[in-house]
Design an enzyme around this catalytic site. Structure first.
Site, short mmCIF file in Angstrom:
data_model
loop_
_atom_site.label_atom_id
_atom_site.label_comp_id
_atom_site.label_asym_id
_atom_site.label_seq_id
_atom_site.Cartn_x
_atom_site.Cartn_y
_atom_site.Cartn_z
N ASP A 1 0.84 -1.19 0.00
CA ASP A 1 0.00 0.00 0.00
C ASP A 1 0.88 1.25 0.00
OD1 ASP A 1 -2.45 1.55 0.55
OD2 ASP A 1 -1.56 1.82 2.53
N ASP B 1 -0.21 5.24 0.88
CA ASP B 1 -0.38 6.24 1.94
C ASP B 1 -0.49 5.56 3.30
OD1 ASP B 1 -0.52 8.78 2.87
OD2 ASP B 1 -2.58 9.16 2.23
N LYS C 1 -9.21 -2.62 -3.02
CA LYS C 1 -9.27 -3.23 -1.69
C LYS C 1 -10.43 -2.64 -0.90
CE LYS C 1 -5.09 -1.46 -1.41
NZ LYS C 1 -3.77 -1.00 -0.93
N ASP D 1 -1.61 -0.27 5.98
CA ASP D 1 -1.82 0.37 7.28
C ASP D 1 -3.28 0.34 7.71
OD1 ASP D 1 -2.39 2.35 5.18
OD2 ASP D 1 -2.76 3.69 6.86
MG LIG Z 1 -2.91 3.24 3.33
#
Ligand SMILES: [Mg+2]
Length: 264
Positions: free
Chosen positions: A15, A17, A189, A212
Site C-alpha cells: 500500500d 499512503d 481493496k 496500514d
Molecule cells: Mg494506506
C-alpha cells in the site's frame, strides 16, 4: 542465515499512503526495507486504490520521495477496474467513464471506447474525479438503470486531505446506489481484483499484502486468501487488530516495514 519474514514470500503487494509515505514525507526506512527485499529477488508491487492518478504519476511521486521504482511496479484500481471490464465486454464496447483523464486512458488501453453520456454505453466505470457533477451522475444513473455493467474502482468513503476527510469515491458510488437500487462490482481493496491482478502480473505464488488499514488492505488480503502485514505507520492500531475475530486478523503486525527483515 536465519529465515526472516520476507524469505517466506515471493512478492510484496505494498500500500502507499500510511505505509510507504505520509502526505509529502516518506516513512523512514521504508525505501531501504523495500530495496533489500527486491535485492533478494522478491517481486514488488505498489498497490493503490487511488484511481485519480495515472500509474506514471504514482511512480514519479515515489521516485521523488526517494524510492527506486518505475511504472512497472505500480498497480492502481483504475487499471484493475478497466481490466475487469475488458474481461467481461467485447472489444470496442462503449464505457461511460466517471473519473479523470487517467481513468479514461486505462479504458482506451484495454481496447474499450470511453464516452461521457448514457447513449450507447454498455458499462459504467466509476473512479474519483474532483470535477464530477450532477449531470455526469445522472448519465450514469440512466446507463445503470438501462442495464449497463457498473464497476467502481474503489468504495473508499473518504479521502484524507490537509483539510480533513473529504468525500471519496465510495460517497459518490453511494449516490448512484441510492438513485438506482443497484450495486457495482468493485476493483479496489477490500475487494480482490486489484490484489489478484497485481499478484498475477508478478507471477507470484506466495504474495504478502502490506498496508496500514485493517478495513481495506488487511481485509482485502483476507478476502483474497493472502497473508498480510499490518504496519503501524498509518491509520489502524495494534489494539484494533487484536480486537478483530481471528480469521480477520493480519498474519503479522509490525511497527514499520523494517520488520520484513527480522525473524517473524
Ligand atoms: Mg494506506
Amino acid at each position: 542465515m536465519s529465515e526472516t519474514l520476507v524469505d517466506r514470500y515471493d512478492a510484496l503487494l505494498i500500500d502507499l499512503d500510511g505505509t510507504v509515505y505520509r502526505g509529502s514525507q516518506a516513512v523512514p526506512g521504508a525505501a531501504e526495507a523495500i530495496a533489500a527485499a527486491r535485492s533478494k529477488g522478491v517481486g514488488i508491487r505498489y498497490v493503490t486504490n487511488n484511481a485519480s492518478r495515472s500509474p506514471q504519476m504514482v511512480a514519479d511521486h515515489l521516485v521523488e520521495l526517494g524510492f527506486e521504482t518505475s511504472v512497472d511496479e505500480v498497480s492502481t484500481s483504475s487499471q484493475a477496474g478497466a481490466a475487469m471490464l475488458a474481461e467481461r465486454l467485447p472489444k470496442r464496447s462503449t464505457v461511460l467513464v466517471l473519473g479523470t483523464k487517467a481513468l479514461e486512458a486505462e479504458v482506451l488501453k484495454r481496447g474499450l471506447i470511453p464516452t461521457d453520456t448514457a447513449d450507447g454505453a454498455v458499462s459504467v466505470l466509476q473512479g474519483l474525479s474532483m470535477d464530477l457533477g450532477w449531470r455526469q451522475l445522472a448519465e450514469a444513473a440512466v446507463a445503470i438503470r438501462g442495464g449497463a455493467l457498473w464497476v467502481a474502482c474503489n468504495v473508499d468513503a473518504t479521502l484524507p486531505t490537509e483539510r480533513g476527510l473529504l468525500p471519496g469515491n465510495g460517497s459518490l458510488v453511494a449516490a448512484l446506489k441510492t438513485a438506482t437500487g443497484q450495486e457495482p462490482l468493485v476493483a479496489g481493496k477490500p475487494a480482490t481484483p486489484l490484489l489478484q491482478q497485481a499478484a498475477k502480473d508478478l507471477g507470484a505464488n506466495r504474495p504478502l499484502v502490506i498496508g496500514d488499514r485493517l478495513d481495506t488492505d488487511i481485509l482485502g488480503a483476507v478476502n483474497a486468501g493472502m497473508d498480510s502485514l499490518l504496519v503501524l505507520t498509518g491509520v489502524s492500531t495494534e489494539q484494533e487488530a487484536q480486537a478483530l475475530p481471528d480469521e480477520q486478523k493480519p498474519t503479522y503486525v509490525g511497527a514499520d516495514l523494517s520488520v520484513l527483515h527480522r525473524l517473524p
